[in-house]
Design a protein around this motif. Structure first.
Motif, mmCIF file in Angstrom:
data_model
loop_
_atom_site.group_PDB
_atom_site.id
_atom_site.type_symbol
_atom_site.label_atom_id
_atom_site.label_comp_id
_atom_site.label_asym_id
_atom_site.label_seq_id
_atom_site.Cartn_x
_atom_site.Cartn_y
_atom_site.Cartn_z
ATOM 1 N N GLY A 12 0.503 9.727 4.025
ATOM 2 C CA GLY A 12 0.090 8.398 4.484
ATOM 3 C C GLY A 12 1.273 7.545 4.903
ATOM 4 N N GLU A 13 2.347 7.591 4.122
ATOM 5 C CA GLU A 13 3.540 6.808 4.463
ATOM 6 C C GLU A 13 4.169 7.290 5.770
ATOM 7 O OE1 GLU A 13 6.098 6.765 1.018
ATOM 8 O OE2 GLU A 13 4.522 5.841 -0.206
ATOM 9 N N SER A 14 4.114 8.583 6.020
ATOM 10 C CA SER A 14 4.642 9.120 7.284
ATOM 11 C C SER A 14 3.828 8.608 8.469
ATOM 12 C CB SER A 14 4.626 10.647 7.275
ATOM 13 O OG SER A 14 5.544 11.128 6.331
ATOM 14 N N PHE A 15 2.496 8.633 8.334
ATOM 15 C CA PHE A 15 1.641 8.090 9.397
ATOM 16 C C PHE A 15 1.907 6.598 9.607
ATOM 17 C CE2 PHE A 15 -1.403 11.736 8.643
ATOM 18 C CZ PHE A 15 -1.305 12.262 9.924
ATOM 19 N N ALA A 16 2.081 5.857 8.505
ATOM 20 C CA ALA A 16 2.323 4.420 8.595
ATOM 21 C C ALA A 16 3.654 4.130 9.289
ATOM 22 C CB ALA A 16 2.307 3.802 7.196
ATOM 23 N N ALA A 17 4.704 4.847 8.925
ATOM 24 C CA ALA A 17 6.015 4.637 9.550
ATOM 25 C C ALA A 17 5.955 4.947 11.040
ATOM 26 C CB ALA A 17 7.081 5.488 8.856
ATOM 27 N N ALA A 18 5.283 6.022 11.411
ATOM 28 C CA ALA A 18 5.152 6.382 12.826
ATOM 29 C C ALA A 18 4.381 5.301 13.582
ATOM 30 C CB ALA A 18 4.455 7.730 12.967
ATOM 31 N N HIS A 19 3.346 4.763 12.960
ATOM 32 C CA HIS A 19 2.552 3.686 13.560
ATOM 33 C C HIS A 19 3.424 2.454 13.812
ATOM 34 C CE1 HIS A 19 -0.616 0.648 14.005
ATOM 35 N NE2 HIS A 19 -0.018 -0.017 13.037
ATOM 36 N N GLN A 30 12.569 2.867 3.416
ATOM 37 C CA GLN A 30 11.331 3.477 2.936
ATOM 38 C C GLN A 30 11.514 3.744 1.458
ATOM 39 O OE1 GLN A 30 10.703 6.215 6.714
ATOM 40 N NE2 GLN A 30 8.862 6.208 5.432
ATOM 41 N N ASN A 31 10.457 3.503 0.710
ATOM 42 C CA ASN A 31 10.473 3.663 -0.743
ATOM 43 C C ASN A 31 11.631 2.878 -1.359
ATOM 44 O OD1 ASN A 31 9.585 6.737 0.387
ATOM 45 N ND2 ASN A 31 8.152 5.621 -0.887
ATOM 46 N N TYR A 32 11.725 1.603 -0.987
ATOM 47 C CA TYR A 32 12.782 0.745 -1.517
ATOM 48 C C TYR A 32 12.478 0.442 -2.980
ATOM 49 C CZ TYR A 32 15.816 -3.200 -2.361
ATOM 50 O OH TYR A 32 16.758 -4.037 -2.899
ATOM 51 N N ARG A 33 13.385 0.857 -3.844
ATOM 52 C CA ARG A 33 13.198 0.681 -5.288
ATOM 53 C C ARG A 33 14.069 -0.452 -5.808
ATOM 54 N NH1 ARG A 33 9.981 4.033 -7.447
ATOM 55 N NH2 ARG A 33 10.577 3.554 -9.572
ATOM 56 N N SER A 34 13.469 -1.219 -6.687
ATOM 57 C CA SER A 34 14.193 -2.288 -7.361
ATOM 58 C C SER A 34 13.499 -2.517 -8.694
ATOM 59 C CB SER A 34 14.161 -3.569 -6.509
ATOM 60 O OG SER A 34 14.770 -4.626 -7.191
ATOM 61 N N GLY A 35 14.267 -2.431 -9.741
ATOM 62 C CA GLY A 35 13.666 -2.629 -11.054
ATOM 63 C C GLY A 35 12.624 -1.566 -11.345
ATOM 64 N N ARG A 36 11.413 -2.022 -11.651
ATOM 65 C CA ARG A 36 10.364 -1.099 -12.069
ATOM 66 C C ARG A 36 9.292 -0.903 -10.994
ATOM 67 N NH1 ARG A 36 8.840 -2.865 -18.038
ATOM 68 N NH2 ARG A 36 7.152 -1.456 -17.519
ATOM 69 N N GLY A 37 9.690 -0.925 -9.744
ATOM 70 C CA GLY A 37 8.694 -0.711 -8.705
ATOM 71 C C GLY A 37 9.338 -0.390 -7.375
ATOM 72 N N GLU A 38 8.482 -0.239 -6.384
ATOM 73 C CA GLU A 38 8.984 0.055 -5.055
ATOM 74 C C GLU A 38 8.081 -0.551 -4.002
ATOM 75 O OE1 GLU A 38 9.112 4.344 -4.550
ATOM 76 O OE2 GLU A 38 7.311 4.262 -3.348
ATOM 77 N N ILE A 39 8.666 -0.761 -2.846
ATOM 78 C CA ILE A 39 7.921 -1.159 -1.659
ATOM 79 C C ILE A 39 7.953 0.051 -0.736
ATOM 80 C CG2 ILE A 39 7.879 -2.675 0.363
ATOM 81 C CD1 ILE A 39 9.052 -4.872 -1.407
ATOM 82 N N ASP A 40 6.792 0.428 -0.241
ATOM 83 C CA ASP A 40 6.693 1.646 0.562
ATOM 84 C C ASP A 40 7.558 1.586 1.811
ATOM 85 O OD1 ASP A 40 4.881 2.877 -1.204
ATOM 86 O OD2 ASP A 40 3.203 1.795 -0.289
ATOM 87 N N ILE A 41 7.443 0.492 2.576
ATOM 88 C CA ILE A 41 8.211 0.366 3.810
ATOM 89 C C ILE A 41 8.689 -1.074 3.955
ATOM 90 C CG2 ILE A 41 8.152 0.518 6.348
ATOM 91 C CD1 ILE A 41 5.895 2.606 6.043
ATOM 92 N N VAL A 42 9.958 -1.223 4.302
ATOM 93 C CA VAL A 42 10.500 -2.521 4.710
ATOM 94 C C VAL A 42 10.846 -2.354 6.184
ATOM 95 C CG1 VAL A 42 12.266 -4.280 4.343
ATOM 96 C CG2 VAL A 42 11.467 -2.908 2.405
ATOM 97 N N ALA A 43 10.278 -3.221 7.012
ATOM 98 C CA ALA A 43 10.470 -3.099 8.455
ATOM 99 C C ALA A 43 10.833 -4.455 9.040
ATOM 100 C CB ALA A 43 9.196 -2.569 9.105
#
Length: 128
Positions: A12-19, A30-43
């Motif tokens: 799903g993340e691959s399709f989203a990034a391509a979109h 992609q998969n930006y981690r900080s502390g105890r979580g992540e954001i799938d995509i930062v654009a």
């Protein structure tokens, strides 16, 4: 997360990034981690930093993918977004929170992709 669910999420993340790339966005992380979580995509969309949560389902038995972005998840994403802005000294940049909802076939083929811009507002009570 078991291997099958991880594979679904990564697909799903691959399709989203391509979109996003096809729409002219620049993928910053992609998969930006900080502390105890992540954001799938930062654009980046023009001058706007977009924090994207991707939700992927092979079945709608448990509801629409975007329904899984609960208030608690929104608070977590907001907190991580603050960390990203701080780490990259980008507090001056406008930003927004999008959700990309993806429905895949059992064979992991894309059936539907919906980008919901400004899906939620920054959750101010995140604290540090």
């Amino acid at each position: 997360m078991d291997r099958s669910r991880l594979n679904i999420a990564k697909t799903g993340e691959s399709f989203a990034a391509a979109h996003l790339k096809a729409r002219g966005y620049q993928i910053l992380a992609q998969n930006y981690r900080s502390g105890r979580g992540e954001i799938d995509i930062v654009a980046q969309d023009g001058d706007c930093i977009v924090f994207v949560e991707v939700k992927t389902r092979r079945s709608l038995k448990f509801g629409l993918p975007q329904a899984a972005v609960t208030t608690q998840k929104q608070r977590q994403i907001s907190k991580i977004a603050l960390g990203y802005l701080r780490a990259h000294n980008r507090f001056d940049a406008p930003c927004r929170f999008d959700v990309i909802a993806i429905h895949l076939s059992p064979q992991l083929e894309l059936l539907k992709l919906e980008q919901i811009e400004n899906a939620f507002a920054f959750q101010a009570n995140v604290g540090f």
